[in-house]
Design a protein around this motif. Structure first.
Motif, PDB file in Angstrom:
ATOM      1  N   ASP A  26       0.837  -1.200   0.000  1.00 25.83           N
ATOM      2  CA  ASP A  26       0.000   0.000   0.000  1.00 25.83           C
ATOM      3  C   ASP A  26       0.874   1.253   0.000  1.00 25.83           C
ATOM      4  OD1 ASP A  26      -1.799   2.169   1.274  1.00 25.83           O
ATOM      5  OD2 ASP A  26      -3.188   0.530   0.902  1.00 25.83           O
ATOM      6  N   THR A  27       0.382   2.294  -0.656  1.00 20.45           N
ATOM      7  CA  THR A  27       1.119   3.553  -0.720  1.00 20.45           C
ATOM      8  C   THR A  27       1.096   4.320   0.595  1.00 20.45           C
ATOM      9  OG1 THR A  27      -0.835   4.662  -1.603  1.00 20.45           O
ATOM     10  CG2 THR A  27       0.758   3.811  -3.202  1.00 20.45           C
ATOM     11  N   ILE A  28       0.396   3.768   1.604  1.00 18.78           N
ATOM     12  CA  ILE A  28       0.375   4.445   2.898  1.00 18.78           C
ATOM     13  C   ILE A  28       1.768   4.508   3.500  1.00 18.78           C
ATOM     14  CG2 ILE A  28      -0.051   2.426   4.381  1.00 18.78           C
ATOM     15  CD1 ILE A  28      -2.121   4.195   5.868  1.00 18.78           C
ATOM     16  N   ILE A  29       2.699   3.747   2.900  1.00 24.21           N
ATOM     17  CA  ILE A  29       4.079   3.819   3.364  1.00 24.21           C
ATOM     18  C   ILE A  29       4.590   5.252   3.314  1.00 24.21           C
ATOM     19  CG2 ILE A  29       5.040   3.323   1.086  1.00 24.21           C
ATOM     20  CD1 ILE A  29       7.278   1.769   2.490  1.00 24.21           C
ATOM     21  N   ASN A  30       4.047   6.049   2.376  1.00 27.04           N
ATOM     22  CA  ASN A  30       4.475   7.439   2.234  1.00 27.04           C
ATOM     23  C   ASN A  30       4.219   8.255   3.496  1.00 27.04           C
ATOM     24  OD1 ASN A  30       4.787   6.514  -0.347  1.00 27.04           O
ATOM     25  ND2 ASN A  30       3.220   7.804  -1.248  1.00 27.04           N
ATOM     26  N   LEU A  31       3.235   7.846   4.288  1.00 25.88           N
ATOM     27  CA  LEU A  31       2.804   8.598   5.470  1.00 25.88           C
ATOM     28  C   LEU A  31       3.178   7.881   6.762  1.00 25.88           C
ATOM     29  CD1 LEU A  31      -0.776   9.497   4.208  1.00 25.88           C
ATOM     30  CD2 LEU A  31       1.299  10.904   4.066  1.00 25.88           C
ATOM     31  N   SER A  32       4.085   6.914   6.654  1.00 27.72           N
ATOM     32  CA  SER A  32       4.323   6.026   7.793  1.00 27.72           C
ATOM     33  C   SER A  32       5.727   6.100   8.359  1.00 27.72           C
ATOM     34  CB  SER A  32       4.058   4.582   7.373  1.00 27.72           C
ATOM     35  OG  SER A  32       2.705   4.402   6.998  1.00 27.72           O
ATOM     36  N   VAL A  33       5.780   5.831   9.648  1.00 26.80           N
ATOM     37  CA  VAL A  33       7.055   5.578  10.320  1.00 26.80           C
ATOM     38  C   VAL A  33       7.478   4.157   9.973  1.00 26.80           C
ATOM     39  CG1 VAL A  33       8.140   5.239  12.568  1.00 26.80           C
ATOM     40  CG2 VAL A  33       6.592   7.176  12.198  1.00 26.80           C
ATOM     41  N   LEU A  34       8.733   3.996   9.620  1.00 24.48           N
ATOM     42  CA  LEU A  34       9.266   2.680   9.255  1.00 24.48           C
ATOM     43  C   LEU A  34      10.303   2.247  10.279  1.00 24.48           C
ATOM     44  CD1 LEU A  34       9.757   3.346   5.447  1.00 24.48           C
ATOM     45  CD2 LEU A  34       7.800   2.292   6.582  1.00 24.48           C
ATOM     46  N   GLU A  35      10.266   0.994  10.634  1.00 30.39           N
ATOM     47  CA  GLU A  35      11.222   0.451  11.609  1.00 30.39           C
ATOM     48  C   GLU A  35      11.654  -0.950  11.186  1.00 30.39           C
ATOM     49  OE1 GLU A  35      10.000   1.566  15.954  1.00 30.39           O
ATOM     50  OE2 GLU A  35       8.168   1.468  14.759  1.00 30.39           O
ATOM     51  N   TRP A  36      12.823  -1.306  11.642  1.00 23.22           N
ATOM     52  CA  TRP A  36      13.319  -2.670  11.524  1.00 23.22           C
ATOM     53  C   TRP A  36      13.595  -3.196  12.938  1.00 23.22           C
ATOM     54  CZ3 TRP A  36      13.771  -5.729   7.209  1.00 23.22           C
ATOM     55  CH2 TRP A  36      13.606  -5.102   5.980  1.00 23.22           C
ATOM     56  N   TYR A  37      13.160  -4.424  13.165  1.00 21.37           N
ATOM     57  CA  TYR A  37      13.380  -5.125  14.423  1.00 21.37           C
ATOM     58  C   TYR A  37      14.107  -6.432  14.117  1.00 21.37           C
ATOM     59  CZ  TYR A  37      10.165  -2.213  17.194  1.00 21.37           C
ATOM     60  OH  TYR A  37       9.568  -1.173  17.868  1.00 21.37           O
ATOM     61  N   LEU A  51      12.867   5.193  11.182  1.00 16.27           N
ATOM     62  CA  LEU A  51      12.892   6.282  10.203  1.00 16.27           C
ATOM     63  C   LEU A  51      11.502   6.896  10.130  1.00 16.27           C
ATOM     64  CD1 LEU A  51      14.148   7.912   7.834  1.00 16.27           C
ATOM     65  CD2 LEU A  51      13.590   5.986   6.339  1.00 16.27           C
ATOM     66  N   ASP A  52      11.393   8.189  10.444  1.00 19.47           N
ATOM     67  CA  ASP A  52      10.058   8.807  10.388  1.00 19.47           C
ATOM     68  C   ASP A  52       9.837   9.462   9.025  1.00 19.47           C
ATOM     69  OD1 ASP A  52      10.577  11.864  12.388  1.00 19.47           O
ATOM     70  OD2 ASP A  52      11.255  11.323  10.386  1.00 19.47           O
ATOM     71  N   THR A  53       8.689  10.100   8.891  1.00 17.94           N
ATOM     72  CA  THR A  53       8.304  10.668   7.594  1.00 17.94           C
ATOM     73  C   THR A  53       9.108  11.908   7.229  1.00 17.94           C
ATOM     74  OG1 THR A  53       6.537  11.929   8.651  1.00 17.94           O
ATOM     75  CG2 THR A  53       5.950   9.772   7.750  1.00 17.94           C
ATOM     76  N   GLN A  54       9.803  12.499   8.216  1.00 12.57           N
ATOM     77  CA  GLN A  54      10.616  13.690   7.965  1.00 12.57           C
ATOM     78  C   GLN A  54      12.079  13.358   7.724  1.00 12.57           C
ATOM     79  OE1 GLN A  54       8.931  16.627   7.689  1.00 12.57           O
ATOM     80  NE2 GLN A  54       7.204  15.230   7.966  1.00 12.57           N
ATOM     81  N   GLY A  55      12.415  12.090   7.810  1.00 12.78           N
ATOM     82  CA  GLY A  55      13.794  11.682   7.587  1.00 12.78           C
ATOM     83  C   GLY A  55      14.614  11.495   8.843  1.00 12.78           C
ATOM     84  N   LEU A  56      13.990  11.665  10.006  1.00  8.86           N
ATOM     85  CA  LEU A  56      14.696  11.453  11.266  1.00  8.86           C
ATOM     86  C   LEU A  56      14.968   9.971  11.454  1.00  8.86           C
ATOM     87  CD1 LEU A  56      15.697  12.510  14.063  1.00  8.86           C
ATOM     88  CD2 LEU A  56      13.384  11.981  14.896  1.00  8.86           C
ATOM     89  N   THR A  57      16.197   9.642  11.799  1.00  2.50           N
ATOM     90  CA  THR A  57      16.565   8.248  12.031  1.00  2.50           C
ATOM     91  C   THR A  57      17.059   8.055  13.454  1.00  2.50           C
ATOM     92  OG1 THR A  57      18.816   8.623  11.225  1.00  2.50           O
ATOM     93  CG2 THR A  57      17.195   7.846   9.622  1.00  2.50           C
ATOM     94  N   GLU A  58      16.845   6.844  13.950  1.00  2.00           N
ATOM     95  CA  GLU A  58      17.398   6.433  15.239  1.00  2.00           C
ATOM     96  C   GLU A  58      17.864   4.993  15.102  1.00  2.00           C
ATOM     97  OE1 GLU A  58      14.452   9.113  18.124  1.00  2.00           O
ATOM     98  OE2 GLU A  58      14.682   6.966  18.448  1.00  2.00           O
ATOM     99  N   TYR A  59      18.933   4.675  15.822  1.00  2.00           N
ATOM    100  CA  TYR A  59      19.485   3.330  15.752  1.00  2.00           C
ATOM    101  C   TYR A  59      19.751   2.801  17.155  1.00  2.00           C
ATOM    102  CZ  TYR A  59      20.308   4.475  10.859  1.00  2.00           C
ATOM    103  OH  TYR A  59      20.130   4.839   9.552  1.00  2.00           O
ATOM    104  N   ALA A  60      19.600   1.500  17.300  1.00  2.00           N
ATOM    105  CA  ALA A  60      20.021   0.858  18.537  1.00  2.00           C
ATOM    106  C   ALA A  60      21.534   1.010  18.662  1.00  2.00           C
ATOM    107  CB  ALA A  60      19.629  -0.609  18.525  1.00  2.00           C
TER     108      ALA A  60
END
Length: 117
Positions: A26-37, A51-60
């Protein structure tokens, strides 16, 4: 029903690299926060990258400087570039998608990553 499909897992030697991909149905990915676990055998699932919709990233802390999360909204894809892999990075890796401001969450089925000494 939104589906996420991971790919790119496999077996590599310590010090090697893998790039995981996650395709959204779904194209809702465009409006979504993405994470990997990831989840190692006998351990709880833990967050690896965000990774949020504004490009902010955080890492363990245990992947900082080695892993990189990115997105390609046009292709409905999330990526996790993993460099300098260690045996302790072994586990099943899952992508997660959550529309910003919403209360839904979707998970992929997981892809196995095995890092050999």
């Amino acid at each position: 029903q939104v589906q996420l499909v991971e790919s790119g897992g496999g077996s590599v030697r310590a010090g090697g690299s893998l790039k995981l991909s996650c395709l959204s149905s779904d194209t809702i990915i465009n409006l979504s926060v993405l994470e990997w676990y990831r989840q190692a055998p006998g351990k709880q699932r833990e967050m690896v990258a965000y990774l949020d919709t504004q490009g902010l990233t955080e890492y363990a802390s245990f992947v900082e400087g080695r892993f990189s999360i990115s997105r390609d909204n046009a292709r409905r894809m999330s990526y996790l570039q993993m460099n300098n892999l260690r045996p302790e990075d072994t586990g099943v890796y899952y992508c997660k998608m959550s529309p910003a401001g919403g209360n839904r969450t979707w998970w992929g089925q997981g892809t196995q990553v095995t890092v050999l000494p």
